[in-house]
Design a protein around this motif. Structure first.
Motif, PDB file in Angstrom:
ATOM      1  N   PHE A  91     -11.974   5.044   5.746  1.00 26.42           N
ATOM      2  CA  PHE A  91     -13.292   4.444   5.970  1.00 26.42           C
ATOM      3  C   PHE A  91     -14.145   4.653   4.717  1.00 26.42           C
ATOM      4  O   PHE A  91     -14.389   5.795   4.319  1.00 26.42           O
ATOM      5  CB  PHE A  91     -13.983   5.100   7.175  1.00 26.42           C
ATOM      6  CG  PHE A  91     -13.435   4.663   8.498  1.00 26.42           C
ATOM      7  CD1 PHE A  91     -13.990   3.572   9.167  1.00 26.42           C
ATOM      8  CD2 PHE A  91     -12.359   5.325   9.083  1.00 26.42           C
ATOM      9  CE1 PHE A  91     -13.491   3.164  10.396  1.00 26.42           C
ATOM     10  CE2 PHE A  91     -11.853   4.927  10.311  1.00 26.42           C
ATOM     11  CZ  PHE A  91     -12.418   3.839  10.977  1.00 26.42           C
ATOM     12  N   HIS A  92     -14.582   3.547   4.106  1.00 26.10           N
ATOM     13  CA  HIS A  92     -15.423   3.604   2.902  1.00 26.10           C
ATOM     14  C   HIS A  92     -16.845   3.159   3.253  1.00 26.10           C
ATOM     15  O   HIS A  92     -17.034   2.133   3.896  1.00 26.10           O
ATOM     16  CB  HIS A  92     -14.879   2.666   1.816  1.00 26.10           C
ATOM     17  CG  HIS A  92     -13.595   3.115   1.214  1.00 26.10           C
ATOM     18  ND1 HIS A  92     -13.510   3.640  -0.055  1.00 26.10           N
ATOM     19  CD2 HIS A  92     -12.319   3.108   1.704  1.00 26.10           C
ATOM     20  CE1 HIS A  92     -12.252   3.939  -0.331  1.00 26.10           C
ATOM     21  NE2 HIS A  92     -11.504   3.621   0.718  1.00 26.10           N
ATOM     22  N   ARG A  93     -17.819   3.924   2.792  1.00 29.66           N
ATOM     23  CA  ARG A  93     -19.213   3.468   2.925  1.00 29.66           C
ATOM     24  C   ARG A  93     -19.969   3.648   1.612  1.00 29.66           C
ATOM     25  O   ARG A  93     -21.160   3.893   1.586  1.00 29.66           O
ATOM     26  CB  ARG A  93     -19.913   4.179   4.081  1.00 29.66           C
ATOM     27  CG  ARG A  93     -19.891   5.705   4.045  1.00 29.66           C
ATOM     28  CD  ARG A  93     -20.727   6.254   5.177  1.00 29.66           C
ATOM     29  NE  ARG A  93     -20.793   7.706   5.183  1.00 29.66           N
ATOM     30  CZ  ARG A  93     -21.611   8.401   5.958  1.00 29.66           C
ATOM     31  NH1 ARG A  93     -22.457   7.755   6.779  1.00 29.66           N
ATOM     32  NH2 ARG A  93     -21.616   9.721   5.929  1.00 29.66           N
ATOM     33  N   ASP A  94     -19.233   3.521   0.500  1.00 33.52           N
ATOM     34  CA  ASP A  94     -19.844   3.509  -0.827  1.00 33.52           C
ATOM     35  C   ASP A  94     -20.565   2.188  -1.050  1.00 33.52           C
ATOM     36  O   ASP A  94     -20.278   1.184  -0.396  1.00 33.52           O
ATOM     37  CB  ASP A  94     -18.776   3.675  -1.909  1.00 33.52           C
ATOM     38  CG  ASP A  94     -18.581   5.141  -2.277  1.00 33.52           C
ATOM     39  OD1 ASP A  94     -19.355   5.969  -1.783  1.00 33.52           O
ATOM     40  OD2 ASP A  94     -17.645   5.437  -3.036  1.00 33.52           O
ATOM     41  N   ALA A  95     -21.461   2.213  -2.038  1.00 36.02           N
ATOM     42  CA  ALA A  95     -22.189   0.993  -2.373  1.00 36.02           C
ATOM     43  C   ALA A  95     -21.328   0.016  -3.172  1.00 36.02           C
ATOM     44  O   ALA A  95     -21.618  -1.179  -3.215  1.00 36.02           O
ATOM     45  CB  ALA A  95     -23.443   1.341  -3.165  1.00 36.02           C
ATOM     46  N   GLU A  96     -20.269   0.521  -3.812  1.00 33.39           N
ATOM     47  CA  GLU A  96     -19.429  -0.331  -4.654  1.00 33.39           C
ATOM     48  C   GLU A  96     -18.217  -0.840  -3.880  1.00 33.39           C
ATOM     49  O   GLU A  96     -17.674  -0.131  -3.023  1.00 33.39           O
ATOM     50  CB  GLU A  96     -18.947   0.459  -5.875  1.00 33.39           C
ATOM     51  CG  GLU A  96     -20.071   0.991  -6.748  1.00 33.39           C
ATOM     52  CD  GLU A  96     -20.918  -0.108  -7.336  1.00 33.39           C
ATOM     53  OE1 GLU A  96     -20.344  -1.174  -7.670  1.00 33.39           O
ATOM     54  OE2 GLU A  96     -22.149   0.075  -7.461  1.00 33.39           O
ATOM     55  N   PRO A  97     -17.766  -2.063  -4.171  1.00 26.95           N
ATOM     56  CA  PRO A  97     -16.550  -2.575  -3.528  1.00 26.95           C
ATOM     57  C   PRO A  97     -15.350  -1.677  -3.832  1.00 26.95           C
ATOM     58  O   PRO A  97     -15.262  -1.077  -4.902  1.00 26.95           O
ATOM     59  CB  PRO A  97     -16.372  -3.962  -4.167  1.00 26.95           C
ATOM     60  CG  PRO A  97     -17.734  -4.334  -4.671  1.00 26.95           C
ATOM     61  CD  PRO A  97     -18.388  -3.055  -5.075  1.00 26.95           C
ATOM     62  N   VAL A  98     -14.432  -1.598  -2.889  1.00 26.65           N
ATOM     63  CA  VAL A  98     -13.229  -0.775  -3.064  1.00 26.65           C
ATOM     64  C   VAL A  98     -12.327  -1.444  -4.113  1.00 26.65           C
ATOM     65  O   VAL A  98     -12.056  -2.644  -4.045  1.00 26.65           O
ATOM     66  CB  VAL A  98     -12.480  -0.622  -1.728  1.00 26.65           C
ATOM     67  CG1 VAL A  98     -11.196   0.176  -1.926  1.00 26.65           C
ATOM     68  CG2 VAL A  98     -13.378   0.053  -0.701  1.00 26.65           C
ATOM     69  N   LYS A  99     -11.851  -0.638  -5.072  1.00 29.28           N
ATOM     70  CA  LYS A  99     -11.027  -1.164  -6.156  1.00 29.28           C
ATOM     71  C   LYS A  99      -9.542  -1.101  -5.811  1.00 29.28           C
ATOM     72  O   LYS A  99      -9.134  -0.432  -4.859  1.00 29.28           O
ATOM     73  CB  LYS A  99     -11.305  -0.384  -7.443  1.00 29.28           C
ATOM     74  CG  LYS A  99     -12.737  -0.536  -7.934  1.00 29.28           C
ATOM     75  CD  LYS A  99     -12.960   0.264  -9.209  1.00 29.28           C
ATOM     76  CE  LYS A  99     -14.391   0.105  -9.707  1.00 29.28           C
ATOM     77  NZ  LYS A  99     -14.655   0.901 -10.926  1.00 29.28           N
ATOM     78  N   ASP A 100      -8.742  -1.773  -6.622  1.00 29.61           N
ATOM     79  CA  ASP A 100      -7.312  -1.849  -6.361  1.00 29.61           C
ATOM     80  C   ASP A 100      -6.618  -0.490  -6.451  1.00 29.61           C
ATOM     81  O   ASP A 100      -5.625  -0.255  -5.765  1.00 29.61           O
ATOM     82  CB  ASP A 100      -6.645  -2.847  -7.312  1.00 29.61           C
ATOM     83  CG  ASP A 100      -6.801  -2.434  -8.764  1.00 29.61           C
ATOM     84  OD1 ASP A 100      -7.954  -2.306  -9.212  1.00 29.61           O
ATOM     85  OD2 ASP A 100      -5.783  -2.251  -9.451  1.00 29.61           O
ATOM     86  N   ASN A 101      -7.152   0.432  -7.289  1.00 22.17           N
ATOM     87  CA  ASN A 101      -6.489   1.737  -7.418  1.00 22.17           C
ATOM     88  C   ASN A 101      -6.533   2.514  -6.097  1.00 22.17           C
ATOM     89  O   ASN A 101      -5.614   3.278  -5.779  1.00 22.17           O
ATOM     90  CB  ASN A 101      -7.085   2.551  -8.556  1.00 22.17           C
ATOM     91  CG  ASN A 101      -8.560   2.841  -8.387  1.00 22.17           C
ATOM     92  OD1 ASN A 101      -9.246   2.160  -7.642  1.00 22.17           O
ATOM     93  ND2 ASN A 101      -9.037   3.861  -9.066  1.00 22.17           N
ATOM     94  N   ALA A 102      -7.619   2.321  -5.320  1.00 18.03           N
ATOM     95  CA  ALA A 102      -7.710   2.980  -4.014  1.00 18.03           C
ATOM     96  C   ALA A 102      -6.658   2.418  -3.057  1.00 18.03           C
ATOM     97  O   ALA A 102      -6.065   3.160  -2.252  1.00 18.03           O
ATOM     98  CB  ALA A 102      -9.103   2.801  -3.430  1.00 18.03           C
ATOM     99  N   ILE A 103      -6.415   1.106  -3.134  1.00 12.94           N
ATOM    100  CA  ILE A 103      -5.404   0.486  -2.266  1.00 12.94           C
ATOM    101  C   ILE A 103      -3.996   0.913  -2.704  1.00 12.94           C
ATOM    102  O   ILE A 103      -3.120   1.172  -1.861  1.00 12.94           O
ATOM    103  CB  ILE A 103      -5.535  -1.052  -2.302  1.00 12.94           C
ATOM    104  CG1 ILE A 103      -6.989  -1.476  -2.000  1.00 12.94           C
ATOM    105  CG2 ILE A 103      -4.570  -1.698  -1.304  1.00 12.94           C
ATOM    106  CD1 ILE A 103      -7.528  -0.946  -0.693  1.00 12.94           C
ATOM    107  N   ARG A 104      -3.808   1.022  -4.025  1.00 14.32           N
ATOM    108  CA  ARG A 104      -2.511   1.500  -4.521  1.00 14.32           C
ATOM    109  C   ARG A 104      -2.221   2.913  -4.021  1.00 14.32           C
ATOM    110  O   ARG A 104      -1.106   3.247  -3.628  1.00 14.32           O
ATOM    111  CB  ARG A 104      -2.496   1.485  -6.057  1.00 14.32           C
ATOM    112  CG  ARG A 104      -2.505   0.105  -6.673  1.00 14.32           C
ATOM    113  CD  ARG A 104      -2.640   0.175  -8.186  1.00 14.32           C
ATOM    114  NE  ARG A 104      -2.859  -1.136  -8.750  1.00 14.32           N
ATOM    115  CZ  ARG A 104      -1.893  -2.004  -9.050  1.00 14.32           C
ATOM    116  NH1 ARG A 104      -0.626  -1.666  -8.819  1.00 14.32           N
ATOM    117  NH2 ARG A 104      -2.171  -3.178  -9.543  1.00 14.32           N
ATOM    118  N   LYS A 105      -3.259   3.739  -4.038  1.00 13.44           N
ATOM    119  CA  LYS A 105      -3.102   5.136  -3.637  1.00 13.44           C
ATOM    120  C   LYS A 105      -2.686   5.256  -2.170  1.00 13.44           C
ATOM    121  O   LYS A 105      -1.755   6.003  -1.824  1.00 13.44           O
ATOM    122  CB  LYS A 105      -4.415   5.881  -3.883  1.00 13.44           C
ATOM    123  CG  LYS A 105      -4.338   7.366  -3.607  1.00 13.44           C
ATOM    124  CD  LYS A 105      -5.664   8.036  -3.957  1.00 13.44           C
ATOM    125  CE  LYS A 105      -5.600   9.531  -3.654  1.00 13.44           C
ATOM    126  NZ  LYS A 105      -6.894  10.200  -3.975  1.00 13.44           N
TER     127      LYS A 105
END
Length: 455
Positions: free
Chosen positions: A390-404
């Protein structure tokens, strides 16, 4: 008398009279100019001005008198009149030595700066570098104008010539260091800034540049100390506080960052100053990161009052205005950690029939290992395992997070991953997820899920 001889005689007499008048004028003029100089030296500016104007009343093209009238005006604080006189001299006079050319050009540079004519000032500095090749200040001042205009290559050249004339010119070393820093030439930047500090250890502005370099290279603790020292220069105090706040932000110490930004705002004398707008913007970002959305909105509103087009403030305000009408999304973004974790557990339970087996708090929200709820099914059927972020940061989730998360999914041999984000996903993240066992839940979809789950 023969008429021809009479005419020739009259012409000769006229020539003799003219020559005599010119000789007398040339003999007396230097004495009068000398008198103007003495009157200026003695502080008798009104008398000097009167005498210079008297000379010009007889010969308006006497540019030496124009120069000394300009010098009189300058000495008495009449800068606009001085500018007119010096400009007339520069545009019309033959500078053959009677007028002090170096002094004229130095006066002009100051007046050009005053009236915002930077290109004209630059031309004068470049001429002065030819007239005074051993005066490092002319090269340095030309470099400052080039730098301000964005021509960094010429600025670097001028600063290097400054140092060539005077190796101990700390300001030129400092200016070079800052240009190298902006160009991410960190080794060269450090060499120049270190040299500037060795030459002038109590020039506090150099510690500001040192702090910028240390922050850029990730040495936040040392950067904080440098910015602390730079505050001894009053003109750098506010900038240093903002940069200290940025150091704390980069280290994810948001509470300390908030205190630095508040201090920067409080020491401001101009609420419209660009530095203050940035301080408020960064302060709002800290509030947003710590999910204190109401305080963030307050700062964005204050920025908008001063500059409605500042960065993405209008977009932020619109985004969070929409939030006010959605209680479940508001709770998702603003809840404290324990309540947020409970909310996330309820979301996966009601929307996906998943039970959370373990939960880890993360900087972006939380991560869960979940198991499929098999109530009512055969007990010997093996339940499916999920990874849920669950992400609630102000920035869009980047591809490195999905890779992880997909790498971890593969490592643990789990069934699928689900990633929720209140800010959406980058294009690269979306593309990467297309062919992987991961479900991406963007803001719109998340709002629907929260509403249907009646959270």
């Amino acid at each position: 008398m023969n008429p021809v001889i009479l005419i020739i005689s009259l012409v000769l007499v006229a020539i003799i009279v003219f020559v005599a008048v010119m000789l007398i004028r040339n003999i007396l003029a230097p004495k009068k100019i000398g008198s103007i100089k003495k009157l200026i030296k003695d502080g008798k500016y009104q008398a000097a001005e009167k005498l210079a104007k008297a000379i010009l009343a007889k010969n308006s093209r006497d540019y030496e008198a124009h120069y000394w009238l300009g010098a009189t005006y300058l000495a008495s604080g009449k800068q606009e009149q001085a500018y007119i006189e010096f400009k007339a001299v520069n545009d019309n006079a033959v500078l053959d030595g009677s007028i002090p050319e170096i002094d004229l050009r130095k006066h002009l540079t100051k007046l050009y700066h005053k009236y915002g004519e930077e290109e004209a000032a630059l031309r004068e500095y470049l001429l002065l570098t030819k007239l005074e090749p051993q005066n490092a200040e002319n090269f340095y001042n030309a470099g400052k104008i080039y730098e301000a205009s964005g021509d960094t290559s010429m600025a670097v050249g001028m600063y290097q010539k400054t140092i060539g004339v005077n190796k101990k010119h700390s300001k030129a070393h400092s200016a070079l260091g800052y240009i190298f820093l902006k160009n991410k030439q960190y080794v060269s930047a450090q060499a120049e800034i270190d040299q500037a500090l060795r030459l002038e250890p109590e020039c506090w502005s150099n510690y500001y540049y040192q702090g910028k370099l240390l922050m850029e290279t990730g040495n936040y603790g040392a950067a904080l100390k440098s910015f602390e020292k730079s505050q001894r220069a009053p003109e750098y105090r506010q900038k240093a506080l903002i940069e200290r706040g940025n150091c704390f932000m980069k280290a994810e110490n948001y509470e300390s960052a908030i205190q630095e930004f508040i201090s920067a705002i409080q020491c401001s004398k101009d609420p419209k100053a660009n530095d203050i707008l940035y301080a408020r913007y960064f302060l709002a970002s800290c509030y947003e990161k710590t999910h204190n959305i109401e305080m963030a909105i307050e700062q964005w509103e204050k920025i908008k009052q001063k500059n409605a087009h500042f960065r993405d403030v209008a977009q932020k305000l619109q985004e969070y205005r929409d939030l006010q009408s959605n209680d479940s999304m508001k709770e998702y973004l603003t809840a404290g950690v324990p309540d947020f974790v409970d909310l996330c557990k309820s979301t996966v339970a009601k929307a996906y029939q998943l039970d959370a087996q373990s939960v880890d708090e993360t900087p972006f929200g939380c991560s869960m290992v979940c198991v499929e709820n098999k109530k009512g099914e055969w007990r010997n059927a093996r339940p499916l395992m999920f990874l849920v972020d669950f992400h609630r940061d102000a920035e869009p989730v980047k591809d490195n997070a999905i890779r992880k998360i997909t790498d971890k999914l593969k490592e643990l041999s789990y069934y699928k991953a689900i990633v929720f984000s209140s800010s959406g996903f980058t294009n690269l993240a979306l593309q990467y997820a297309e062919t992987r066992p991961v479900i991406l839940i963007d803001r719109e979809h998340l709002e629907t899920i929260l509403s249907k789950a009646a959270l």
